[in-house]
Motif scaffolding. Structure first.
Motif, mmCIF file in Angstrom:
data_model
loop_
_atom_site.group_PDB
_atom_site.id
_atom_site.type_symbol
_atom_site.label_atom_id
_atom_site.label_comp_id
_atom_site.label_asym_id
_atom_site.label_seq_id
_atom_site.Cartn_x
_atom_site.Cartn_y
_atom_site.Cartn_z
ATOM 1 N N PHE A 93 0.883 -1.166 0.000
ATOM 2 C CA PHE A 93 0.000 0.000 0.000
ATOM 3 C C PHE A 93 0.920 1.214 0.000
ATOM 4 O O PHE A 93 1.710 1.393 0.927
ATOM 5 C CB PHE A 93 -0.879 -0.004 1.248
ATOM 6 C CG PHE A 93 -1.932 1.071 1.279
ATOM 7 C CD1 PHE A 93 -1.603 2.405 1.440
ATOM 8 C CD2 PHE A 93 -3.276 0.746 1.177
ATOM 9 C CE1 PHE A 93 -2.564 3.388 1.480
ATOM 10 C CE2 PHE A 93 -4.258 1.723 1.222
ATOM 11 C CZ PHE A 93 -3.903 3.049 1.364
ATOM 12 N N VAL A 94 0.828 2.046 -1.031
ATOM 13 C CA VAL A 94 1.729 3.193 -1.171
ATOM 14 C C VAL A 94 0.906 4.473 -1.110
ATOM 15 O O VAL A 94 -0.123 4.593 -1.777
ATOM 16 C CB VAL A 94 2.509 3.138 -2.501
ATOM 17 C CG1 VAL A 94 3.510 4.283 -2.584
ATOM 18 C CG2 VAL A 94 3.213 1.797 -2.653
ATOM 19 N N GLN A 95 1.363 5.421 -0.321
ATOM 20 C CA GLN A 95 0.650 6.690 -0.238
ATOM 21 C C GLN A 95 0.803 7.480 -1.534
ATOM 22 O O GLN A 95 1.798 7.358 -2.240
ATOM 23 C CB GLN A 95 1.151 7.518 0.951
ATOM 24 C CG GLN A 95 0.253 7.429 2.158
ATOM 25 C CD GLN A 95 -1.204 7.704 1.841
ATOM 26 O OE1 GLN A 95 -1.540 8.613 1.101
ATOM 27 N NE2 GLN A 95 -2.080 6.895 2.406
ATOM 28 N N LYS A 96 -0.192 8.301 -1.808
ATOM 29 C CA LYS A 96 -0.140 9.159 -2.998
ATOM 30 C C LYS A 96 0.682 10.414 -2.698
ATOM 31 O O LYS A 96 0.792 10.799 -1.521
ATOM 32 C CB LYS A 96 -1.565 9.529 -3.440
ATOM 33 C CG LYS A 96 -2.388 10.258 -2.356
ATOM 34 C CD LYS A 96 -2.006 11.705 -2.202
ATOM 35 C CE LYS A 96 -2.287 12.246 -0.848
ATOM 36 N NZ LYS A 96 -1.629 13.536 -0.593
ATOM 37 N N PRO A 97 1.253 11.079 -3.704
ATOM 38 C CA PRO A 97 1.604 10.488 -4.991
ATOM 39 C C PRO A 97 2.738 9.493 -4.804
ATOM 40 O O PRO A 97 3.615 9.713 -3.966
ATOM 41 C CB PRO A 97 2.034 11.696 -5.815
ATOM 42 C CG PRO A 97 2.530 12.676 -4.811
ATOM 43 C CD PRO A 97 1.691 12.481 -3.590
ATOM 44 N N MET A 98 2.735 8.427 -5.551
ATOM 45 C CA MET A 98 3.624 7.292 -5.255
ATOM 46 C C MET A 98 5.098 7.611 -5.465
ATOM 47 O O MET A 98 5.970 6.920 -4.931
ATOM 48 C CB MET A 98 3.236 6.095 -6.121
ATOM 49 C CG MET A 98 1.770 5.742 -6.009
ATOM 50 S SD MET A 98 0.822 6.541 -7.332
ATOM 51 C CE MET A 98 1.167 5.486 -8.720
#
Length: 325
Positions: A93-98
């Motif tokens: 799970f990657v926070q935006k913006p990646m």
């Protein structure tokens, strides 16, 4: 079913948001490792969840056997953690913006696809239950124009006001709004954007845009305008107009549909942030299919390409730019 063992890279503000979600699903998942460059933040997280604290993510990923990884670092700090996690076949799970580097994002996506790993990006506004009302309206109307605003609310963290670290407001903050525009109204084929600077004169080490306005051409033929700024009182709205109907929608899930003989109003009734985090965990657990994730890395890259195109247009005095991956 065993609990999902989760590691965090980054324990700052957005990680705190997710920590609250994990405290509501202790029966499903357990944070077992937390990494941050600030030792006190890593230790505080470790104490909160009875986890192991790390200052180096490479050490954490080599020592811990993780079922899932949350990457919650600033946009300019993605320096290989995703690729190392992919090597170890860890869903992410990657926070935006990646990332601020599309070439890097492409490498991550290729790795995720090769390993067939579940992924998600923190575009939680997609999980508002009221969004279905807005999308249903858009799918059943021939929309002429769309207009919207996001104003106010400059984050106080040091990196946000540094363009090289955050990408600026359109990329780091208003990405949520541009993602909703894509999700509700379809793909964007061209953008023209201009910037405004010189308003935020009392902020040190600040080189991001104070404001920008973007004209968007949608594949459907609809024309959109969206203005955003990190100054003044807050304003969030998105308006779409058809021949006999109008939709007002906000990133908080409030909506109002105005028709000749009736008005329909409502708001989100679910905790969409919780649902965003928990859906990913349920996919990792095998309790949900992967397509239940509404913002997988592959789709989030299309929104990333859109906000990158907006910045590129600003850099070229409003010249038209086609979003591309």
């Amino acid at each position: 079913m065993d609990k999902v063992k989760v590691g965090f890279i980054g324990c700052g503000g957005i990680a705190q948001y997710h920590f609250g979600h994990f405290e509501k699903m202790r029966d499903k998942a357990q944070i077992v490792a937390a990494c941050d460059l600030q030792e006190e933040r890593a230790k505080a997280t470790a104490d909160r969840f009875q986890a192991k604290a790390y200052l180096d993510y490479k050490q954490m990923l080599s020592k811990e056997k993780l079922d899932a990884l949350f990457v919650c670092v600033q946009p300019g700090a993605h320096d290989g953690m995703e690729m190392l996690a992919i090597e170890k076949s860890i869903p992410m799970f990657v926070q935006k913006p990646m990332t601020l580097d599309m070439a890097y994002a492409k490498k991550v996506l290729a790795g995720l696809k090769k390993k067939k790993l579940p992924s998600a990006v923190g575009l939680q506004c997609r999980y508002c239950d009221s969004l279905l009302v807005a999308k249903r309206w858009a799918d059943t109307h021939d929309i002429g124009v769309i207009s919207g605003h996001r104003l106010g609310g400059m984050p106080k963290v040091w990196w946000w006001r540094v363009m090289e670290q955050s990408g600026g407001q359109a990329v780091e903050q208003t990405i949520h709004d541009f993602d909703l525009l894509r999700y509700i109204f379809g793909e964007v084929t061209s953008v023209r954007s201009v910037r405004r600077r010189g308003l935020m004169t009392d902020v040190e080490n600040y080189n991001v845009d104070d404001a920008s306005s973007t004209v968007l051409t949608f594949k459907s033929g609809a024309i959109g305008t969206f203005s955003t700024g990190c100054f003044g009182p807050g304003a969030h709205d998105m308006n779409a107009y058809a021949a006999d109907s109008r939709l007002l929608y906000t990133i908080f899930g409030n909506y109002k549909i105005t028709e000749p003989n009736r008005t329909i109003e409502g708001k989100a009734s679910n905790d969409y942030g919780q649902e965003c985090t928990e859906t990913f965990i349920d996919v990792v657990r095998g309790a949900l299919p992967a397509d239940e994730v509404l913002s997988p890395y592959a789709d989030a890259m299309k929104t990333l390409a859109l906000v990158f195109a907006i910045n590129k247009s600003m850099d070229n005095d409003g010249a038209p730019v086609t979003p591309s991956i």
